[in-house]
Design an enzyme around this catalytic site. Structure first.
Site, short mmCIF file in Angstrom:
data_model
loop_
_atom_site.label_atom_id
_atom_site.label_comp_id
_atom_site.label_asym_id
_atom_site.label_seq_id
_atom_site.Cartn_x
_atom_site.Cartn_y
_atom_site.Cartn_z
N SER A 46 0.80 -1.24 0.00
CA SER A 46 0.00 0.00 0.00
C SER A 46 0.83 1.28 0.00
CB SER A 46 -0.96 0.03 1.19
OG SER A 46 -2.15 -0.62 0.86
N LYS A 49 -0.14 3.65 -2.69
CA LYS A 49 -1.18 4.68 -2.60
C LYS A 49 -0.59 6.07 -2.42
CE LYS A 49 -4.80 1.60 -0.85
NZ LYS A 49 -4.08 0.38 -0.45
N SER A 106 -6.21 3.29 4.11
CA SER A 106 -5.54 2.51 3.06
C SER A 106 -6.54 1.64 2.30
CB SER A 106 -4.43 1.63 3.67
OG SER A 106 -3.53 1.19 2.67
#
Length: 436
Positions: A46, A49, A106
């Site tokens: 993640s 992101k 997230s």
């Protein structure tokens, strides 16, 4: 990503050992203070992101989309695995809530929805991510999706993710507070920060992003500030969230020990804008710091009678104050060059009833002042500095026994809250005013 799954289960999650890598830099200068396997290509999870959010901020800045744009959720976005916000195919939700969900929780579904809103498909968005990464100097990174779920060839390095974290910090400081929020409203529900344990435990920590997949292990790009010093530390391949946090804390401590107390800040150069408008050859309005903004001269009115000397003098004082406030706001905040309308002589005050329809019953207060003149001057300066959220609001000075309150009225609750956060980030006193 299930960054803190062990919180839900009550026991720590430990994964099989993923390759370990680390990087520590002095955020002010970019100087590398520690590195280990920093150029090894690994699964970012993640941390991906961070780039999705960077491009979302870039798109808002360049007018591709607004924070209030309602994004339609596709079946693909709704079907993404956890961690997720719980979006449903066909629903519409403001971009600001997708950004919050991706940054704080997230959420994979939110990240995919952002990608599709900006480029039409996640594949096209991944190509934009790679162009932006290349322009930043992230030479060992290849993105295949917007959320960081494991996919063949979707790889990055500790060095590249540290570079990206530094760009987020310096290129879009107005959004950086997102990463330190312990919880936030994401429209359909409140979400908690996946990094709240480190934020609460480490003195000065204020972001940035966690990541976990089975292939990646527990990853984290963290930033902390103490006094004049700011350190960014990145870890790939932690075996659990607890051990990863402990390692990051150790690396941040190392950074603060090695970093000089004072050093010249050398901000990274923002990458060239390569969004939809730029690729179609459209003129892009880029917000830049303005050193000087020239005003058009007043046109003489040959039909009106000559104004009395006192009125003319008052008009000149007001005009000078408007110009001064405009220049001060532009020097402080990145903004487009604005040429204000010619200032007419003062007219009698007209009080207009403010419509409270559509939920615009909220306001903000930006301080109490000893005179109406000082309060009005502050309102003008603030309106010029924060045009994005205060556009369309009503400037109102309220006299009470303690002085003159400077208020902006006619805002929604969310807009009032955002305006205060942005003003407080610029060290401007602000609090919200509820209806009633």
């Amino acid at each position: 990503m299930i960054t803190f799954l062990w919180l839900a289960l009550g026991v720590p999650v430990i994964v099989s050992a993923a390759p370990y890598a680390a990087m520590v830099v002095d955020a002010r200068s970019g100087e590398v203070l520690h590195s280990r396997n920093a150029d090894t290509r690994l699964h970012p999870a993640s941390l991906t992101k961070m780039m999705t959010l960077y491009i979302a901020f870039e798109a808002v800045k360049n007018g591709e989309i607004s924070l209030d744009t309602k994004v339609r959720i596709s079946k693909k976005a709704a079907a993404e695995p956890p961690s997720k916000l719980g979006l449903v195919a066909g629903q519409r939700i403001a971009l600001r809530y997708l950004i919050r969900a991706a940054a704080v929780k997230s959420a994979n579904d939110a990240a995919t929805a952002i990608a599709e809103a900006l480029e039409g498909s996640e594949a096209a968005f991944a190509r934009r991510m790679n162009r932006t990464a290349k322009a930043m100097g992230m030479t060992n990174t290849t993105f295949k999706n917007a959320n960081g779920l494991t996919e063949g060839g979707h790889l990055s390095t500790a060095r590249d993710m540290t570079t990206l974290g530094r760009h987020l910090l310096y290129d879009y400081p107005q959004y950086y507070n997102l990463f330190s929020r312990r919880s936030t409203s994401a429209g359909i529900k409140s979400v908690n920060n996946t990094n709240r344990r480190l934020l609460d435990a480490y003195n000065g920590a204020d972001g940035i992003k966690t990541g976990y997949t089975r292939a990646a292990g527990f990853n984290l790009v963290a930033s902390a500030e103490r006094g004049n010093e700011r350190i960014i530390a990145t870890v790939f391949g932690g075996r659990s969230s607890a051990s990863r946090n402990a390692k990051v804390a150790e690396l941040l401590d190392l950074g603060f020990r090695r970093a000089p107390t004072r050093v010249a800040t050398r901000k990274p150069s923002p990458p060239d804008y390569n969004g939809t408008q730029a690729r179609k050859g459209k003129t892009v309005r880029v917000a830049t710091a303005v050193k000087r903004s020239l005003r058009p001269r007043l046109r003489p009115d040959t039909t009106a009678p000559e104004s009395p000397p006192v009125v003319v003098a008052a008009a000149k004082v007001i005009e000078h104050d408007i110009q001064s406030a405009l220049l001060e706001a532009q020097q402080t905040v990145g903004a487009e060059i604005i040429s204000p309308e010619p200032v007419a002589p003062p007219q009698p005050t007209v009080v207009t009833r403010l419509s409270t329809s559509g939920g615009r019953q909220w306001g903000i207060n930006v301080g109490r002042y000893p005179s109406r003149y000082a309060a009005e001057k502050m309102l003008l300066k603030t309106a010029l500095a924060e045009m994005t959220t205060l556009d369309g609001s009503l400037r109102k000075v309220v006299k009470n026994s303690r002085g003159y309150e400077a208020n902006f009225m006619g805002l929604t609750e969310d807009t009032a809250a955002m305006a205060c956060r942005r003003l407080q980030a610029r060290k401007i006193t602000c609090y919200t005013i509820g209806p009633g």
